[in-house]
Design a protein around this motif. Structure first.
Motif, PDB file in Angstrom:
ATOM      1  N   ILE A  48      28.756  37.531  53.787  1.00  0.00           N
ATOM      2  CA  ILE A  48      30.002  37.685  52.911  1.00  0.00           C
ATOM      3  C   ILE A  48      29.843  36.642  52.065  1.00  0.00           C
ATOM      4  O   ILE A  48      29.979  37.057  50.772  1.00  0.00           O
ATOM      5  CB  ILE A  48      31.337  37.132  53.986  1.00  0.00           C
ATOM      6  CG1 ILE A  48      31.372  38.419  54.957  1.00  0.00           C
ATOM      7  CG2 ILE A  48      32.321  37.027  53.088  1.00  0.00           C
ATOM      8  CD1 ILE A  48      32.704  37.962  56.218  1.00  0.00           C
ATOM      9  N   THR A  49      29.141  35.436  52.231  1.00  0.00           N
ATOM     10  CA  THR A  49      28.948  34.543  51.079  1.00  0.00           C
ATOM     11  C   THR A  49      28.219  35.201  49.944  1.00  0.00           C
ATOM     12  O   THR A  49      28.317  35.076  48.821  1.00  0.00           O
ATOM     13  CB  THR A  49      28.393  33.377  51.619  1.00  0.00           C
ATOM     14  OG1 THR A  49      29.434  32.676  52.460  1.00  0.00           O
ATOM     15  CG2 THR A  49      28.294  32.305  50.354  1.00  0.00           C
ATOM     16  N   SER A  50      26.979  35.739  50.295  1.00  0.00           N
ATOM     17  CA  SER A  50      26.192  36.197  49.370  1.00  0.00           C
ATOM     18  C   SER A  50      26.659  37.441  48.743  1.00  0.00           C
ATOM     19  O   SER A  50      26.596  37.510  47.486  1.00  0.00           O
ATOM     20  CB  SER A  50      24.869  36.915  50.409  1.00  0.00           C
ATOM     21  OG  SER A  50      24.120  37.681  49.368  1.00  0.00           O
ATOM     22  N   PHE A  51      27.504  38.114  49.423  1.00  0.00           N
ATOM     23  CA  PHE A  51      28.248  39.381  48.799  1.00  0.00           C
ATOM     24  C   PHE A  51      29.345  38.871  47.680  1.00  0.00           C
ATOM     25  O   PHE A  51      29.318  39.441  46.483  1.00  0.00           O
ATOM     26  CB  PHE A  51      28.891  40.264  49.792  1.00  0.00           C
ATOM     27  CG  PHE A  51      29.665  41.330  49.288  1.00  0.00           C
ATOM     28  CD1 PHE A  51      29.279  42.769  48.757  1.00  0.00           C
ATOM     29  CD2 PHE A  51      31.157  41.142  49.191  1.00  0.00           C
ATOM     30  CE1 PHE A  51      29.864  43.368  48.307  1.00  0.00           C
ATOM     31  CE2 PHE A  51      31.888  42.232  48.671  1.00  0.00           C
ATOM     32  CZ  PHE A  51      31.369  43.248  47.924  1.00  0.00           C
ATOM     33  N   LEU A  52      29.977  38.023  48.041  1.00  0.00           N
ATOM     34  CA  LEU A  52      30.805  37.313  47.074  1.00  0.00           C
ATOM     35  C   LEU A  52      30.356  36.818  45.982  1.00  0.00           C
ATOM     36  O   LEU A  52      30.814  36.909  44.861  1.00  0.00           O
ATOM     37  CB  LEU A  52      31.790  36.410  47.912  1.00  0.00           C
ATOM     38  CG  LEU A  52      32.838  36.827  49.016  1.00  0.00           C
ATOM     39  CD1 LEU A  52      33.769  36.021  49.445  1.00  0.00           C
ATOM     40  CD2 LEU A  52      34.071  38.010  48.167  1.00  0.00           C
ATOM     41  N   ASN A  53      29.401  36.003  45.867  1.00  0.00           N
ATOM     42  CA  ASN A  53      28.560  35.367  44.952  1.00  0.00           C
ATOM     43  C   ASN A  53      28.047  36.513  43.940  1.00  0.00           C
ATOM     44  O   ASN A  53      28.186  36.417  42.937  1.00  0.00           O
ATOM     45  CB  ASN A  53      27.376  34.539  45.462  1.00  0.00           C
ATOM     46  CG  ASN A  53      27.931  33.121  46.100  1.00  0.00           C
ATOM     47  OD1 ASN A  53      29.053  32.793  45.627  1.00  0.00           O
ATOM     48  ND2 ASN A  53      27.228  32.466  47.221  1.00  0.00           N
ATOM     49  N   GLN A  54      27.398  37.486  44.803  1.00  0.00           N
ATOM     50  CA  GLN A  54      27.154  38.563  43.790  1.00  0.00           C
ATOM     51  C   GLN A  54      27.992  39.157  43.008  1.00  0.00           C
ATOM     52  O   GLN A  54      28.028  39.722  41.819  1.00  0.00           O
ATOM     53  CB  GLN A  54      26.237  39.638  44.780  1.00  0.00           C
ATOM     54  CG  GLN A  54      24.973  39.320  45.368  1.00  0.00           C
ATOM     55  CD  GLN A  54      24.316  40.171  46.138  1.00  0.00           C
ATOM     56  OE1 GLN A  54      24.570  41.336  46.158  1.00  0.00           O
ATOM     57  NE2 GLN A  54      23.194  39.714  46.799  1.00  0.00           N
ATOM     58  N   ILE A  56      31.142  37.957  42.106  1.00  0.00           N
ATOM     59  CA  ILE A  56      31.456  37.088  41.191  1.00  0.00           C
ATOM     60  C   ILE A  56      30.430  36.906  39.757  1.00  0.00           C
ATOM     61  O   ILE A  56      30.777  37.053  39.080  1.00  0.00           O
ATOM     62  CB  ILE A  56      31.542  35.793  41.608  1.00  0.00           C
ATOM     63  CG1 ILE A  56      32.750  35.694  42.830  1.00  0.00           C
ATOM     64  CG2 ILE A  56      31.775  34.649  40.517  1.00  0.00           C
ATOM     65  CD1 ILE A  56      32.946  34.293  43.529  1.00  0.00           C
ATOM     66  N   GLU A  57      28.988  36.980  40.164  1.00  0.00           N
ATOM     67  CA  GLU A  57      27.929  37.075  39.240  1.00  0.00           C
ATOM     68  C   GLU A  57      28.217  38.316  38.288  1.00  0.00           C
ATOM     69  O   GLU A  57      28.039  38.221  36.962  1.00  0.00           O
ATOM     70  CB  GLU A  57      26.597  36.815  39.949  1.00  0.00           C
ATOM     71  CG  GLU A  57      25.438  36.512  38.929  1.00  0.00           C
ATOM     72  CD  GLU A  57      24.346  36.265  39.756  1.00  0.00           C
ATOM     73  OE1 GLU A  57      23.398  36.948  39.339  1.00  0.00           O
ATOM     74  OE2 GLU A  57      24.320  35.493  40.528  1.00  0.00           O
ATOM     75  N   SER A  58      28.426  39.352  38.941  1.00  0.00           N
ATOM     76  CA  SER A  58      28.469  40.749  38.312  1.00  0.00           C
ATOM     77  C   SER A  58      29.457  40.673  37.393  1.00  0.00           C
ATOM     78  O   SER A  58      29.511  41.299  36.367  1.00  0.00           O
ATOM     79  CB  SER A  58      28.674  42.048  39.263  1.00  0.00           C
ATOM     80  OG  SER A  58      27.267  42.011  40.207  1.00  0.00           O
ATOM     81  N   LYS A  59      30.787  40.139  37.860  1.00  0.00           N
ATOM     82  CA  LYS A  59      31.897  40.089  37.125  1.00  0.00           C
ATOM     83  C   LYS A  59      31.735  39.180  36.016  1.00  0.00           C
ATOM     84  O   LYS A  59      32.183  39.677  34.693  1.00  0.00           O
ATOM     85  CB  LYS A  59      33.146  39.608  37.950  1.00  0.00           C
ATOM     86  CG  LYS A  59      34.613  40.123  37.261  1.00  0.00           C
ATOM     87  CD  LYS A  59      35.623  39.767  38.465  1.00  0.00           C
ATOM     88  CE  LYS A  59      37.025  40.418  37.893  1.00  0.00           C
ATOM     89  NZ  LYS A  59      37.954  40.258  39.002  1.00  0.00           N
ATOM     90  N   ASN A  60      31.142  38.299  36.027  1.00  0.00           N
ATOM     91  CA  ASN A  60      30.908  37.076  34.986  1.00  0.00           C
ATOM     92  C   ASN A  60      30.157  37.903  34.028  1.00  0.00           C
ATOM     93  O   ASN A  60      30.236  37.983  32.670  1.00  0.00           O
ATOM     94  CB  ASN A  60      30.435  35.788  35.354  1.00  0.00           C
ATOM     95  CG  ASN A  60      31.277  35.044  36.244  1.00  0.00           C
ATOM     96  OD1 ASN A  60      32.537  35.269  36.033  1.00  0.00           O
ATOM     97  ND2 ASN A  60      31.063  34.162  37.035  1.00  0.00           N
ATOM     98  N   LYS A  61      28.918  38.519  34.491  1.00  0.00           N
ATOM     99  CA  LYS A  61      28.173  39.273  33.378  1.00  0.00           C
ATOM    100  C   LYS A  61      28.699  40.362  32.707  1.00  0.00           C
ATOM    101  O   LYS A  61      28.626  40.561  31.584  1.00  0.00           O
ATOM    102  CB  LYS A  61      26.824  39.826  34.192  1.00  0.00           C
ATOM    103  CG  LYS A  61      25.873  38.791  34.668  1.00  0.00           C
ATOM    104  CD  LYS A  61      24.861  39.454  35.445  1.00  0.00           C
ATOM    105  CE  LYS A  61      23.609  38.499  35.858  1.00  0.00           C
ATOM    106  NZ  LYS A  61      22.784  39.131  36.359  1.00  0.00           N
ATOM    107  N   ALA A  62      29.803  41.045  33.482  1.00  0.00           N
ATOM    108  CA  ALA A  62      30.645  42.079  32.612  1.00  0.00           C
ATOM    109  C   ALA A  62      31.362  41.698  31.649  1.00  0.00           C
ATOM    110  O   ALA A  62      31.677  42.089  30.647  1.00  0.00           O
ATOM    111  CB  ALA A  62      31.238  42.931  33.650  1.00  0.00           C
TER     112      ALA A  62
END
Length: 67
Positions: A48-54, A56-62
């Motif tokens: 879950i932590t890995s998924f949430l980090n991914q 957040i990272e995707s949203k920030n890149k977008a």
């Protein structure tokens, strides 16, 4: 006067900043925070932590690509 849960208000504020209208519903957020959750094992927590980090990272890149 009704006391508001600060966690709910902060979550709603962040949801509005990200235009997430589903999490802008105070009752929904309040119910989610108060819900009893099943205990997770370490592997599930890491997933879950890995998924949430991914996420957040995707949203920030977008968000950065839209500037």
């Amino acid at each position: 006067m009704q006391n508001k849960d600060l966690r709910v208000l902060k979550t709603i504020q962040k949801a509005r900043e990200f235009s997430d209208f589903e999490l802008s519903n105070e009752q929904l957020v309040s119910d989610l925070i108060k819900a009893e959750l099943a205990t997770l094992n370490i592997e599930q927590r890491e997933y879950i932590t890995s998924f949430l980090n991914q996420l957040i990272e995707s949203k920030n890149k977008a968000l950065l690509s839209n500037k």
